[in-house]
Design a protein around this motif. Structure first.
Motif, PDB file in Angstrom:
ATOM      1  N   LEU A   1       0.885  -1.043  -0.052  1.00  0.00           N
ATOM      2  CA  LEU A   1       0.015   0.126  -0.098  1.00  0.00           C
ATOM      3  C   LEU A   1       0.891   1.186   0.079  1.00  0.00           C
ATOM      4  O   LEU A   1       0.500   2.288  -0.636  1.00  0.00           O
ATOM      5  N   LYS A   2       1.876   1.280   1.025  1.00  0.00           N
ATOM      6  CA  LYS A   2       2.921   2.625   0.714  1.00  0.00           C
ATOM      7  C   LYS A   2       3.523   2.535  -0.555  1.00  0.00           C
ATOM      8  O   LYS A   2       3.733   3.868  -1.201  1.00  0.00           O
ATOM      9  N   LEU A   3       3.881   1.489  -1.057  1.00  0.00           N
ATOM     10  CA  LEU A   3       4.574   1.495  -2.496  1.00  0.00           C
ATOM     11  C   LEU A   3       3.716   2.232  -3.593  1.00  0.00           C
ATOM     12  O   LEU A   3       3.974   2.935  -4.340  1.00  0.00           O
ATOM     13  N   THR A   4       2.260   1.538  -3.495  1.00  0.00           N
ATOM     14  CA  THR A   4       1.556   2.110  -4.338  1.00  0.00           C
ATOM     15  C   THR A   4       1.234   3.721  -4.330  1.00  0.00           C
ATOM     16  O   THR A   4       1.133   4.258  -5.350  1.00  0.00           O
ATOM     17  N   ALA A   5       1.195   4.337  -3.170  1.00  0.00           N
ATOM     18  CA  ALA A   5       1.058   5.535  -3.012  1.00  0.00           C
ATOM     19  C   ALA A   5       2.282   6.653  -3.683  1.00  0.00           C
ATOM     20  O   ALA A   5       2.285   7.624  -3.942  1.00  0.00           O
ATOM     21  N   GLU A   6       3.569   5.615  -3.719  1.00  0.00           N
ATOM     22  CA  GLU A   6       4.769   6.443  -4.063  1.00  0.00           C
ATOM     23  C   GLU A   6       4.817   6.189  -5.671  1.00  0.00           C
ATOM     24  O   GLU A   6       5.317   7.063  -6.421  1.00  0.00           O
ATOM     25  N   LEU A   7       4.317   5.179  -6.312  1.00  0.00           N
ATOM     26  CA  LEU A   7       4.151   5.126  -7.576  1.00  0.00           C
ATOM     27  C   LEU A   7       3.782   5.985  -8.477  1.00  0.00           C
ATOM     28  O   LEU A   7       4.471   6.444  -9.764  1.00  0.00           O
ATOM     29  N   PRO A   8       2.639   6.527  -8.471  1.00  0.00           N
ATOM     30  CA  PRO A   8       2.142   7.568  -9.355  1.00  0.00           C
ATOM     31  C   PRO A   8       3.172   8.777  -9.972  1.00  0.00           C
ATOM     32  O   PRO A   8       3.163   9.204 -11.170  1.00  0.00           O
ATOM     33  N   ALA A   9       3.906   8.948  -9.059  1.00  0.00           N
ATOM     34  CA  ALA A   9       5.047  10.183  -8.923  1.00  0.00           C
ATOM     35  C   ALA A   9       6.262   9.693  -9.926  1.00  0.00           C
ATOM     36  O   ALA A   9       6.897  10.497 -10.557  1.00  0.00           O
ATOM     37  N   LEU A  10       6.565   8.164  -9.683  1.00  0.00           N
ATOM     38  CA  LEU A  10       7.492   7.880 -10.750  1.00  0.00           C
ATOM     39  C   LEU A  10       7.195   6.999 -11.887  1.00  0.00           C
ATOM     40  O   LEU A  10       7.974   7.095 -13.249  1.00  0.00           O
TER      41      LEU A  10
ATOM     42  N   VAL B   1      -1.884  -3.344 -10.276  1.00  0.00           N
ATOM     43  CA  VAL B   1      -2.932  -4.424  -9.753  1.00  0.00           C
ATOM     44  C   VAL B   1      -2.287  -5.016  -8.336  1.00  0.00           C
ATOM     45  O   VAL B   1      -1.403  -5.484  -8.455  1.00  0.00           O
ATOM     46  N   MET B   2      -3.277  -4.963  -7.325  1.00  0.00           N
ATOM     47  CA  MET B   2      -2.935  -5.594  -6.279  1.00  0.00           C
ATOM     48  C   MET B   2      -3.405  -6.708  -6.206  1.00  0.00           C
ATOM     49  O   MET B   2      -4.245  -7.127  -6.479  1.00  0.00           O
ATOM     50  N   LEU B   3      -2.124  -7.625  -5.653  1.00  0.00           N
ATOM     51  CA  LEU B   3      -2.599  -8.866  -5.222  1.00  0.00           C
ATOM     52  C   LEU B   3      -2.514  -9.157  -3.810  1.00  0.00           C
ATOM     53  O   LEU B   3      -1.779  -8.619  -2.864  1.00  0.00           O
TER      54      LEU B   3
ATOM     55  N   PHE C   1      -7.432   1.206  -3.479  1.00  0.00           N
ATOM     56  CA  PHE C   1      -8.009   2.321  -4.478  1.00  0.00           C
ATOM     57  C   PHE C   1      -7.671   3.622  -4.552  1.00  0.00           C
ATOM     58  O   PHE C   1      -7.402   4.455  -5.297  1.00  0.00           O
ATOM     59  N   ARG C   2      -7.796   3.879  -3.091  1.00  0.00           N
ATOM     60  CA  ARG C   2      -7.403   5.485  -2.712  1.00  0.00           C
ATOM     61  C   ARG C   2      -6.111   5.814  -2.892  1.00  0.00           C
ATOM     62  O   ARG C   2      -5.636   6.824  -3.627  1.00  0.00           O
ATOM     63  N   ALA C   3      -5.128   4.630  -3.049  1.00  0.00           N
ATOM     64  CA  ALA C   3      -3.721   4.811  -3.170  1.00  0.00           C
ATOM     65  C   ALA C   3      -3.274   5.015  -4.771  1.00  0.00           C
ATOM     66  O   ALA C   3      -2.378   5.363  -5.154  1.00  0.00           O
ATOM     67  N   GLY C   4      -4.395   4.414  -5.611  1.00  0.00           N
ATOM     68  CA  GLY C   4      -4.175   4.687  -6.815  1.00  0.00           C
ATOM     69  C   GLY C   4      -4.156   3.289  -7.589  1.00  0.00           C
ATOM     70  O   GLY C   4      -3.713   3.171  -8.906  1.00  0.00           O
ATOM     71  N   ALA C   5      -4.381   2.161  -7.050  1.00  0.00           N
ATOM     72  CA  ALA C   5      -4.598   0.983  -7.725  1.00  0.00           C
ATOM     73  C   ALA C   5      -5.601   0.897  -8.864  1.00  0.00           C
ATOM     74  O   ALA C   5      -6.592   1.543  -8.634  1.00  0.00           O
TER      75      ALA C   5
END
Length: 220
Positions: free
Chosen positions: A69-78, A84-86, A99-103
């Motif tokens: 979840l933490k990584l998901t929040a960082e990815l949009p800027a990168l 797709v979360m597993l 989904f809030r984090a951007g998945a």
């Protein structure tokens, strides 16, 4: 050799055996290629920058904590890659947070056969939510709505006294203030004061509106 038209995927998963199985499974698909894999969030960031994948398959639980979840929040800027979360468990709070984090989607690992199509859907930016994820999200939103309603009800009950609730009930039933005074053995002035206090506390425009609000809150 990687097909230039294949969907490039990075797998971030800390179960090595499951990760190998998923990689082999996906690589059998003609239009999907696993470009890299790792079990470490920090390494995942470097791989994503290097590979520029179309889709990141990211396990929510990494090293026994929801590091995904933490990584998901960082990815949009990168990256513009879809995520797709597993997960091995259906946890509605994790679904909402994902989904809030951007998945783009959320797949329970037991639904192994659905993963290739989830990859294709995410890569095509159609962002269709997996059925189980949609159900869990709906359940969570309903739960939050129920919690919110219960809070509003408790707040309302704290603002009005039992006698004021009874008065609102009589107003809802269609009694006039003079009729309420007669039935309650109160002076008309007292009833009017009660109504004024209720409207002041609730911020309502009319006693009928306040009575309807109390009814909607389930106070009677």
């Amino acid at each position: 050799m990687m097909d230039g038209d294949a969907i490039k995927v990075i797998i971030v998963e800390d179960d090595a055996e499951w990760r190998r199985g998923l990689k082999a499974y996906l690589n059998r698909e003609a239009d999907i290629c696993v470009a890299a894999e790792t079990d470490r969030p920090d390494e995942a960031l470097a791989l994503i920058e290097k590979v520029d994948p179309d889709v990141v398959l990211l396990d929510i639980m990494l090293a026994d904590e929801p590091g995904g979840l933490k990584l998901t929040a960082e990815l949009p800027a990168l990256t513009g890659a879809k995520i797709v979360m597993l997960t091995s468990m259906e946890d509605r709070e994790f679904v909402v947070e994902a989904f809030r984090a951007g998945a783009a989607n959320y797949i329970v690992k037991s639904d192994f056969a659905a993963i290739p199509e989830a990859v294709r859907t995410a890569a095509a930016e159609r962002s269709q939510i997996d059925g189980s994820a949609a159900r869990l999200m709906l359940e969570e939103f309903r739960r939050l709505k129920a919690v919110e309603r219960e809070y509003e009800k408790d707040k309302f009950k704290r603002m009005v006294t039992p006698s004021e609730v009874k008065l609102l009930e009589m107003i809802h039933e269609g009694y006039s203030q003079s009729e309420i005074a007669e039935k309650s053995f109160l002076s008309l002035r007292t009833v009017k004061n009660h109504v004024s206090n209720i409207l002041r506390k609730l911020g309502g425009k009319s006693s009928k509106e306040a009575a309807k609000q109390a009814k909607d809150m389930g106070l009677f």
